[in-house]
Design a protein around this motif. Structure first.
Motif, mmCIF file in Angstrom:
data_model
loop_
_atom_site.group_PDB
_atom_site.id
_atom_site.type_symbol
_atom_site.label_atom_id
_atom_site.label_comp_id
_atom_site.label_asym_id
_atom_site.label_seq_id
_atom_site.Cartn_x
_atom_site.Cartn_y
_atom_site.Cartn_z
ATOM 1 N N THR A 1 0.818 -1.212 0.000
ATOM 2 C CA THR A 1 0.000 0.000 0.000
ATOM 3 C C THR A 1 0.851 1.259 0.000
ATOM 4 N N PHE A 2 0.290 2.313 -0.572
ATOM 5 C CA PHE A 2 0.845 3.654 -0.431
ATOM 6 C C PHE A 2 -0.292 4.645 -0.629
ATOM 7 N N ASN A 3 -0.087 5.869 -0.188
ATOM 8 C CA ASN A 3 -1.087 6.921 -0.380
ATOM 9 C C ASN A 3 -0.698 7.768 -1.577
ATOM 10 N N GLY A 4 -1.682 8.076 -2.406
ATOM 11 C CA GLY A 4 -1.390 8.869 -3.590
ATOM 12 C C GLY A 4 -2.648 9.444 -4.198
ATOM 13 N N LEU A 5 -2.500 9.969 -5.411
ATOM 14 C CA LEU A 5 -3.589 10.590 -6.153
ATOM 15 C C LEU A 5 -3.805 9.820 -7.454
ATOM 16 N N TRP A 6 -4.790 10.250 -8.236
ATOM 17 C CA TRP A 6 -5.103 9.499 -9.462
ATOM 18 C C TRP A 6 -3.929 9.403 -10.432
ATOM 19 N N PRO A 7 -3.103 10.447 -10.604
ATOM 20 C CA PRO A 7 -1.935 10.259 -11.477
ATOM 21 C C PRO A 7 -1.007 9.141 -11.002
ATOM 22 N N ASP A 8 -0.964 8.893 -9.680
ATOM 23 C CA ASP A 8 -0.169 7.777 -9.164
ATOM 24 C C ASP A 8 -0.786 6.442 -9.559
ATOM 25 N N VAL A 9 -2.124 6.377 -9.583
ATOM 26 C CA VAL A 9 -2.825 5.174 -10.033
ATOM 27 C C VAL A 9 -2.479 4.879 -11.486
ATOM 28 N N TRP A 10 -2.521 5.908 -12.320
ATOM 29 C CA TRP A 10 -2.219 5.717 -13.743
ATOM 30 C C TRP A 10 -0.784 5.237 -13.926
ATOM 31 N N ARG A 11 0.148 5.901 -13.241
ATOM 32 C CA ARG A 11 1.563 5.546 -13.402
ATOM 33 C C ARG A 11 1.852 4.161 -12.848
ATOM 34 N N ALA A 12 1.197 3.789 -11.740
ATOM 35 C CA ALA A 12 1.405 2.455 -11.179
ATOM 36 C C ALA A 12 0.996 1.378 -12.184
ATOM 37 N N ASN A 13 -0.144 1.563 -12.841
ATOM 38 C CA ASN A 13 -0.591 0.602 -13.847
ATOM 39 C C ASN A 13 0.367 0.540 -15.025
ATOM 40 N N LEU A 14 0.849 1.673 -15.456
ATOM 41 C CA LEU A 14 1.713 1.738 -16.631
ATOM 42 C C LEU A 14 3.123 1.231 -16.366
ATOM 43 N N ALA A 15 3.651 1.510 -15.163
ATOM 44 C CA ALA A 15 5.086 1.357 -14.938
ATOM 45 C C ALA A 15 5.498 0.176 -14.078
ATOM 46 N N LEU A 16 4.620 -0.322 -13.205
ATOM 47 C CA LEU A 16 5.012 -1.407 -12.318
ATOM 48 C C LEU A 16 5.028 -2.749 -13.051
ATOM 49 N N ARG A 17 6.090 -3.482 -12.907
ATOM 50 C CA ARG A 17 6.214 -4.777 -13.573
ATOM 51 C C ARG A 17 5.701 -5.927 -12.718
ATOM 52 N N GLY A 18 5.716 -5.765 -11.388
ATOM 53 C CA GLY A 18 5.400 -6.882 -10.525
ATOM 54 C C GLY A 18 3.980 -6.936 -10.008
ATOM 55 N N ALA A 19 3.240 -5.830 -10.092
ATOM 56 C CA ALA A 19 1.867 -5.811 -9.591
ATOM 57 C C ALA A 19 0.939 -6.542 -10.550
ATOM 58 N N THR A 20 -0.017 -7.299 -9.991
ATOM 59 C CA THR A 20 -0.989 -7.983 -10.849
ATOM 60 C C THR A 20 -2.221 -7.122 -11.102
#
Length: 369
Positions: free
Chosen positions: A40-59
């Motif tokens: 978990t982490f706290n963030g805003l919607w741009p963080d949601v977008w970047r997490a989906n685009l950039a993270l390799r290990g998250a399902t």
């Protein structure tokens, strides 16, 4: 769009949470918790977008959009009706609803989901459809209702490049975290002599080139009221880097070599990935500095006859010991006996990870003496 930070939950296979946390921190996400099955982490919607685009290990990436207390279904109904669904959901986009009840006075999952569906339909004008690509999730634990939206849609291992797969393919998300656990961060050569559909070498090459794993696919967050297409387009335009590294995959099966080559082409990494047809006994050490050899070989519970595999694993150990001095090794298998048959000096045991219904472990070494 919300300007108040909210909790974002990155889902991964149980046992890989520390590696996902490490990856998230490396990308600048302020990890605040490591929980069973995710980070978990706290963030805003741009963080949601970047997490989906950039993270390799998250399902998948879940956005925690709100919470409230509810001790019975009538209270859940009332508070769900008052919730500001329109701040996140669009009335023209159908959703599905999933509820989970844990140690709460509300204990009936389906009844809880029905109350939320009614609130969405009657108060927010949102259509409910079981097969909707956008999912609202309610977790009711100790009488606290936590509402989330699955912002990913299709699982994030579906990068959009691996159309051709063989038997028991390794998911890209698992491969990325196994690479990270072996110390790979994009700065060394990677060799996979049983490459199958090429997942390890393609992931490694993408990391070295700085390519976003989600660059070629769509996401559920594009159907939310919070979506900013221009901002996401800008995130997608991350410029790739250059690398002088090369990545080597081989397999004795001609079909696997064909598939891996096609997948590397689709991923745009064929300039730095070399796929050849060869048995493990013909494996040659590439020129240059030592790197990482990572293998997802056959194991008895997955492919092949266990007794016949002992000689194969023995050959793997002999080849790597004789030809790959100074290289690190990672081997994924569900069978400790087969791993031991390599004779390689493995580090202390890793936790078992679910892979295709089997419990596999990563056996890894320091640089071989």
């Amino acid at each position: 769009m919300s300007v108040e930070p909210f909790e974002i939950f990155l889902v991964c296979a149980p046992g890989l949470e520390p590696m996902l946390a490490e990856e998230a921190r490396s990308l600048g996400f302020p990890v605040s918790g490591i929980l069973p099955g995710g980070v978990t982490f706290n963030g805003l919607w741009p963080d949601v977008w970047r997490a989906n685009l950039a993270l390799r290990g998250a399902t998948r990436v879940l956005a925690r959009i709100g919470d409230f207390r509810a001790f019975h279904l009538a209270q859940l109904d009332k508070r769900a009706r008052k919730f500001d669904w329109g701040a996140v959901l669009r009335p023209d986009v159908p959703v599905s609803v999933e509820a989970t009840c844990i140690k709460s006075k509300i204990y009936h999952d389906r009844a809880a989901a029905q109350r939320i569906e009614t609130a969405l339909r009657e108060e927010a004008g949102i259509t409910i459809a079981k097969d909707a690509p956008l999912k609202v999730m309610a977790r009711i634990e100790d009488n606290l209702v936590t509402l989330s939206v699955d912002t990913s849609g299709d699982l994030l291992h579906k990068r959009g490049h691996k159309a051709a797969v063989g038997k028991a393919p390794m998911r890209e998300t698992l491969a990325a975290l196994f690479l990270r656990r072996c110390g790979y961060t994009g700065g060394e050569t990677v060799v996979d002599p049983m490459c199958g559909s090429g997942t390890f070498v393609i992931e490694a090459a993408e990391m070295a080139l700085g390519l976003l794993p989600g660059r070629s696919r769509r996401f559920a967050f594009e159907q939310l009221a919070t979506f900013d297409p221009d901002a996401v387009a800008a995130l997608r335009e991350q410029a790739p880097t250059q690398t002088s590294l090369r990545f080597y995959g081989s397999d004795r099966d001609a079909g696997a070599v064909k598939n891996a080559t096609a997948n590397a082409n689709r991923a745009g990494v064929s300039d730095v990935v070399q796929i050849t047809q060869a048995p493990i006994s013909d494996l040659a050490r590439p020129e240059g500095a030592p790197g990482l050899v990572i293998i997802n070989p056959p194991y008895g519970g997955r492919i092949g006859n266990r007794k016949m595999l002992f000689s194969l694993y023995g050959t793997v150990g002999e080849v790597l010991t004789e030809r790959f001095r100074g290289w690190r090794v990672g081997i994924i298998t569900d069978d400790g006996g087969l791993a031991k048959a390599t004779g390689l000096p493995f580090l202390p045991m890793e936790r078992a990870i679910d892979h295709g219904g089997l419990k596999v472990k990563l056996y890894r070494t320091d640089p071989l003496p």
